[in-house]
Design an enzyme around this catalytic site. Structure first.
Site: not given
Lengths: 262, 262
Positions: B10-11, B73, B151, B181, B183
């Site tokens: 993933d990035s 990703c 985050e 996404c 997240h």
């Protein structure tokens, strides 16, 4: 006396708020801006990587024959300014020192700093201010939501109010709050509402443009030729929403033209 | 029958939610994860740049002798998966196709997609779903605040509620909402509250792990040796808050050990 442009770079679009301040306080100067959008953001990167990236952009600006360079990026300033000053003979101004100089001049010692997580983690602001001001008391707060909120255009809604409240509520007894990220001047009004009247809110872009103006004057480097100034923006990667976000940040679409890939 | 690890990249840290799903549905498999933190995020970058970055990480994983690769990703999947499949003979699974296959199988046609601005702009989700499902009706919404909120650990407060409300309120008459996404599974509960009961919320990490499981089984590539699996994380730049954020995303600190720079 020097008709060359002022060069500046940032990891992305944020430095455009500094661009705007330079335009308004130095209306006779040409400006070349590089947004290193291919490497955005510098925030999460190591010192080593940021030094390499900064070197490249400074060399790009020197190749464009600028007379001085502004590093309009908190992360690059805190991680690479010292090294760049060693490596290059061209005058380079970062985004942190002008604010620290101002705080010292005004004898402000109780200072709050808000910035991105990366900038706070790097301690660049904190160390520079401590170097300049003895017995300073600094409170730092990382605000990872503010930059994306600015890019979203949520600068005055209920969410923005709550988020800003959350971020500044624990900063106690400060006399000044440094907006340590170039996106934050957009929230200046809301931030002011959250703080006591006496707290000075420091727009770092304004501090930088004052410093640049003073430097050019002292060294007789101003462009004194009456002309319509040239503004040029280069991006290292053009497939990004630079134009959209820049329009929000500077709240003036006419500035953002003449964009080219470098 | 094949004891080599599953590789994934993933990035940054987001793919760790996919890592977690792979761990739980394939408890016998070793996993090697690369977080390309030096280039994070891929979001704002051009297709050309993302292809170069993906090539490098896939080569890194092949050098580590993995048996298959998951591109965990959204941006890399939508911009580079096709090219990677051409370039490499190793099996590669992206993060988008497994969800599109599922939606087709379930005959769902009214679909909402939420993802980062870069992912939405790339139209990767939209195009893949349209390719698979005739007469699908897709509503996309970029949600630039959700990843930084995750985050920050703000996954259940008043701000999170308001932001999620703002993002999903205009999605009308959908039967499924794709969390585009990595997240976003953290917000699953709050998102569910905003939507009608009948809307299926699609955790793409789960879809991917189902697909990987099926692929390994069909091709007799499972690791059948009883053992404590090995998990290894490589980062291209270690000076970032990977551990802190990964702990929040997977909500299990024990997973995040054995980190090395690549």
């Amino acid at each position: 006396m020097d008709q060359r442009a002022i060069g500046m770079f940032d990891s992305g679009v944020g430095g455009m708020t500094v661009f705007k301040e330079l335009m308004s306080s130095l209306p006779n100067e040409d400006i070349i801006y590089i947004g290193d959008t291919a490497s955005f953001p510098y925030g999460g990167k190591s010192k080593e990587t940021i030094i390499e990236l900064s070197k490249k952009q400074i060399q790009n600006l020197i190749n464009k024959n600028v007379k001085m360079i502004v590093i309009a990026c908190g992360t690059a300033t805190s991680q690479a300014l010292k090294e760049m000053k060693h490596l290059f003979s061209i005058p380079i101004i970062g985004i942190i020192e002008p604010t620290a100089i101002y705080l010292k001049k005004e004898n402000i010692k109780n200072i709050g700093i808000i910035a991105t997580a990366g900038t706070i983690r790097s301690r660049g602001w904190e160390e520079e201010i401590r170097r300049k001001i003895e017995n300073s008391h600094i409170q730092s707060r990382a605000c990872p939501l503010l930059a994306p909120m600015a890019e979203e255009g949520w600068i005055d809604n209920e969410i923005a109010k709550l988020v800003i409240h959350e971020y500044v509520k624990d900063l106690k007894d400060i006399d000044a709050l440094v907006l340590g990220c170039t996106h934050y001047p957009l929230f200046q009004r809301l931030i002011k509402q959250e703080l006591s009247e006496k707290v000075k809110i420091i727009n770092t872009g304004k501090m930088v443009s004052n410093e640049v103006k003073e430097y050019l004057k002292k060294n007789h480097l101003e462009n004194e030729k009456a002309h319509q100034p040239n503004y040029k923006i280069y991006l290292t990667d053009t497939e990004c929403n630079f134009i959209q976000v820049a329009s929000r940040l500077v709240q003036d679409k006419t500035i953002i033209k003449n964009i080219e890939k470098i």
